[in-house]
Design a protein around this motif. Structure first.
Motif, mmCIF file in Angstrom:
data_model
loop_
_atom_site.group_PDB
_atom_site.id
_atom_site.type_symbol
_atom_site.label_atom_id
_atom_site.label_comp_id
_atom_site.label_asym_id
_atom_site.label_seq_id
_atom_site.Cartn_x
_atom_site.Cartn_y
_atom_site.Cartn_z
ATOM 1 N N ASP A 195 44.132 28.539 -36.309
ATOM 2 C CA ASP A 195 42.855 28.716 -35.603
ATOM 3 C C ASP A 195 41.709 28.196 -36.456
ATOM 4 O O ASP A 195 40.869 28.965 -36.963
ATOM 5 C CB ASP A 195 42.646 30.190 -35.243
ATOM 6 C CG ASP A 195 43.570 30.630 -34.120
ATOM 7 O OD1 ASP A 195 43.977 29.768 -33.318
ATOM 8 O OD2 ASP A 195 43.877 31.834 -34.047
ATOM 9 N N PHE A 196 41.680 26.893 -36.629
ATOM 10 C CA PHE A 196 40.592 26.260 -37.369
ATOM 11 C C PHE A 196 40.333 24.898 -36.759
ATOM 12 O O PHE A 196 41.150 24.366 -35.999
ATOM 13 C CB PHE A 196 40.934 26.142 -38.865
ATOM 14 C CG PHE A 196 42.113 25.263 -39.162
ATOM 15 C CD1 PHE A 196 41.955 23.893 -39.330
ATOM 16 C CD2 PHE A 196 43.398 25.793 -39.272
ATOM 17 C CE1 PHE A 196 43.048 23.076 -39.592
ATOM 18 C CE2 PHE A 196 44.491 24.984 -39.546
ATOM 19 C CZ PHE A 196 44.312 23.623 -39.709
ATOM 20 N N ASN A 197 39.193 24.374 -37.069
ATOM 21 C CA ASN A 197 38.852 23.031 -36.577
ATOM 22 C C ASN A 197 37.702 22.477 -37.399
ATOM 23 O O ASN A 197 37.055 23.186 -38.153
ATOM 24 C CB ASN A 197 38.481 23.079 -35.090
ATOM 25 C CG ASN A 197 38.384 21.686 -34.471
ATOM 26 O OD1 ASN A 197 38.919 20.719 -35.015
ATOM 27 N ND2 ASN A 197 37.693 21.581 -33.365
ATOM 28 N N PHE A 198 37.462 21.197 -37.208
ATOM 29 C CA PHE A 198 36.413 20.505 -37.926
ATOM 30 C C PHE A 198 35.116 20.498 -37.119
ATOM 31 O O PHE A 198 35.131 20.336 -35.897
ATOM 32 C CB PHE A 198 36.816 19.053 -38.220
ATOM 33 C CG PHE A 198 38.057 18.958 -39.047
ATOM 34 C CD1 PHE A 198 37.994 19.103 -40.424
ATOM 35 C CD2 PHE A 198 39.297 18.756 -38.457
ATOM 36 C CE1 PHE A 198 39.158 19.031 -41.194
ATOM 37 C CE2 PHE A 198 40.452 18.677 -39.222
ATOM 38 C CZ PHE A 198 40.382 18.815 -40.593
ATOM 39 N N GLU A 199 34.027 20.669 -37.835
ATOM 40 C CA GLU A 199 32.702 20.427 -37.267
ATOM 41 C C GLU A 199 32.129 19.248 -38.037
ATOM 42 O O GLU A 199 32.439 19.082 -39.228
ATOM 43 C CB GLU A 199 31.832 21.692 -37.439
ATOM 44 C CG GLU A 199 30.339 21.501 -37.289
ATOM 45 C CD GLU A 199 29.895 21.245 -35.863
ATOM 46 O OE1 GLU A 199 30.743 20.951 -34.999
ATOM 47 O OE2 GLU A 199 28.684 21.313 -35.604
ATOM 48 N N LEU B 193 45.226 22.243 -44.454
ATOM 49 C CA LEU B 193 44.415 23.428 -44.136
ATOM 50 C C LEU B 193 45.268 24.506 -43.475
ATOM 51 O O LEU B 193 45.079 25.698 -43.723
ATOM 52 C CB LEU B 193 43.233 23.024 -43.246
ATOM 53 C CG LEU B 193 42.201 22.130 -43.942
ATOM 54 C CD1 LEU B 193 41.195 21.582 -42.935
ATOM 55 C CD2 LEU B 193 41.468 22.888 -45.058
ATOM 56 N N HIS C 75 47.178 29.992 -40.784
ATOM 57 C CA HIS C 75 47.130 30.038 -39.315
ATOM 58 C C HIS C 75 46.466 28.755 -38.815
ATOM 59 O O HIS C 75 45.892 28.000 -39.617
ATOM 60 C CB HIS C 75 46.376 31.280 -38.816
ATOM 61 C CG HIS C 75 44.927 31.292 -39.205
ATOM 62 N ND1 HIS C 75 43.981 30.522 -38.595
ATOM 63 C CD2 HIS C 75 44.268 31.974 -40.187
ATOM 64 C CE1 HIS C 75 42.801 30.733 -39.147
ATOM 65 N NE2 HIS C 75 42.953 31.606 -40.126
ATOM 66 N N ARG D 87 38.822 30.422 -29.911
ATOM 67 C CA ARG D 87 39.676 30.977 -30.971
ATOM 68 C C ARG D 87 39.119 30.666 -32.349
ATOM 69 O O ARG D 87 39.468 31.325 -33.327
ATOM 70 C CB ARG D 87 41.096 30.409 -30.872
ATOM 71 C CG ARG D 87 41.844 30.852 -29.625
ATOM 72 C CD ARG D 87 43.222 30.225 -29.580
ATOM 73 N NE ARG D 87 44.090 30.740 -30.625
ATOM 74 C CZ ARG D 87 44.905 31.788 -30.480
ATOM 75 N NH1 ARG D 87 44.959 32.427 -29.330
ATOM 76 N NH2 ARG D 87 45.661 32.191 -31.475
ATOM 77 N N VAL D 88 38.321 29.625 -32.427
ATOM 78 C CA VAL D 88 37.690 29.233 -33.692
ATOM 79 C C VAL D 88 36.198 29.531 -33.575
ATOM 80 O O VAL D 88 35.546 29.039 -32.648
ATOM 81 C CB VAL D 88 37.902 27.727 -33.978
ATOM 82 C CG1 VAL D 88 37.199 27.322 -35.268
ATOM 83 C CG2 VAL D 88 39.384 27.401 -34.014
ATOM 84 N N PRO D 89 35.639 30.346 -34.472
ATOM 85 C CA PRO D 89 34.223 30.723 -34.339
ATOM 86 C C PRO D 89 33.273 29.546 -34.606
ATOM 87 O O PRO D 89 33.603 28.637 -35.369
ATOM 88 C CB PRO D 89 34.049 31.817 -35.401
ATOM 89 C CG PRO D 89 35.135 31.569 -36.398
ATOM 90 C CD PRO D 89 36.279 30.970 -35.650
ATOM 91 N N GLY D 90 32.118 29.608 -33.974
ATOM 92 C CA GLY D 90 31.077 28.612 -34.240
ATOM 93 C C GLY D 90 31.324 27.308 -33.512
ATOM 94 O O GLY D 90 32.244 27.187 -32.697
ATOM 95 N N PHE E 136 45.223 28.179 -44.966
ATOM 96 C CA PHE E 136 44.722 29.337 -44.214
ATOM 97 C C PHE E 136 45.859 30.228 -43.701
ATOM 98 O O PHE E 136 45.657 31.407 -43.434
ATOM 99 C CB PHE E 136 43.879 28.879 -43.018
ATOM 100 C CG PHE E 136 42.659 28.076 -43.384
ATOM 101 C CD1 PHE E 136 41.973 28.290 -44.574
ATOM 102 C CD2 PHE E 136 42.178 27.091 -42.525
ATOM 103 C CE1 PHE E 136 40.847 27.544 -44.906
ATOM 104 C CE2 PHE E 136 41.050 26.348 -42.845
ATOM 105 C CZ PHE E 136 40.394 26.572 -44.038
#
Lengths: 217, 217
Positions: free
Chosen positions: B208-212, B200, B206, B144-147, B204
């Motif tokens: 659908d985000f996360n940390f890299e 965040l 929504h 759901r989160v790209p990359g 945003f």
């Protein structure tokens, strides 16, 4: 643009050095006029680099960077003088780390932050929290960490944040790598990232890392 | 492998549903035997899905997932019964969010964590903190989160962590996207990421985000 950098530790010297390289007049401020670290730095850094008291530094500056530890930030800014902060952009890069109990802990934490304390103590200053989530070498040279990665900023004053985002651009952080978290209350979230940062420092054994935020558009 | 998932909220149901899809027997545990949400979930989720009390769920399970809120985690695990946790992997996905004062705050924070409290209260359980830094839909579907983006885990028991990393792999998280932060004390850092996560979310609009984590090798 003239900068005051308060604090002669590695963070202060690194930021001050980069600001001089970028062509700015910079005064590295410390408790005493003759702080040998500050004088040595100014001598080595060239004609645009100066040393002085916190008040000398802030008084002559357009922008004040708080680079002392979060535990002593208010003291340093009081020594700088509220009249030297009024109306100015104050960039708070500090973290409220307290090492007294042997392990680093945050104080204040969660219900308050250094960024907010500075804004409350100096209501006419335009406080922007920034840069506290990366090592100082990464602050001024994001290329030390490969790939895209981000900085967070927050603060009440949109113009002050724009000015800081421009400066971050000069440090090498494109505007799309800077995430604006809103008002200065978000300094809590930014400061609370520190324990994870310290855990990663321990895991990797070096400070050349940073966070990227991935998201669905 | 039989799983107990404690908590019938969105997090519990999402994790339990994914575990059933993966072929596991799953009991969704709640305070009462006839919790209508749990019964409805179990009916819809098919033959490997069951509903029961916290004790029913934990007693029959090889692995226990704590998916109740951090504020009530200890109560739920006490209701599950220490004898049903001893020697088992207990995955704590909770965050100690307290909404009583109108804004979400963390309790405990910094000087303690839910993960550590669970480990102290149930010293024979093999507690692993995991998954608390992403939305539940991302937990079970990282695409759901790209990359590339990461999860953090911590806990005292290396074998328990290996088992959790395998499960995360089944959820879609390759092992190289899981960062082991060491002992359960790092649950503090993982839980303290929540205020930034909430900031965040607000920014945003929504989840659908996360940390890299980017780093020099």
């Amino acid at each position: 643009m003239r900068y005051a950098v308060l604090g002669t530790g590695e963070v202060g010297r690194t930021l001050a050095g980069r600001l001089v390289e970028l062509g700015y007049e910079v005064t590295l401020g410390s408790r005493s006029k003759d702080n040998p670290v500050a004088v040595e730095w100014a001598t080595a850094a060239g004609g645009r680099a100066h040393a002085g008291t916190f008040a000398d530094a802030a008084g002559g500056a357009d922008v004040v960077v708080n680079a002392v530890g979060g535990q002593v930030a208010l003291d340093a800014l009081r020594a700088a003088g509220a009249e030297h902060l009024d109306g100015k952009v104050v960039i708070d890069v500090s973290n409220p780390l307290d090492f007294e109990e042997g392990r680093p802990r945050l104080d204040p934490v969660e219900s308050d932050s250094v960024g907010e304390r500075i804004q409350r103590a100096f209501p006419l200053a335009r406080v922007v929290k920034a840069l506290n989530t990366v090592n100082c070498r990464v602050m001024v040279d994001p290329g030390r960490v490969p790939g895209d990665h981000v900085l967070f900023v927050c603060g009440a004053d949109p113009d002050a944040k724009r000015q800081v985002v421009e400066l971050l651009g000069e440090f090498g952080w494109p505007a799309d790598r800077v995430l604006d978290l809103g008002g200065i209350g978000s300094a809590r979230a930014m400061e609370m990232l520190l324990p994870l940062w310290l855990g990663l420092l321990q895991k990797f054994g070096h400070a050349d890392f940073n966070f990227e935020v991935r998201r669905r558009d």
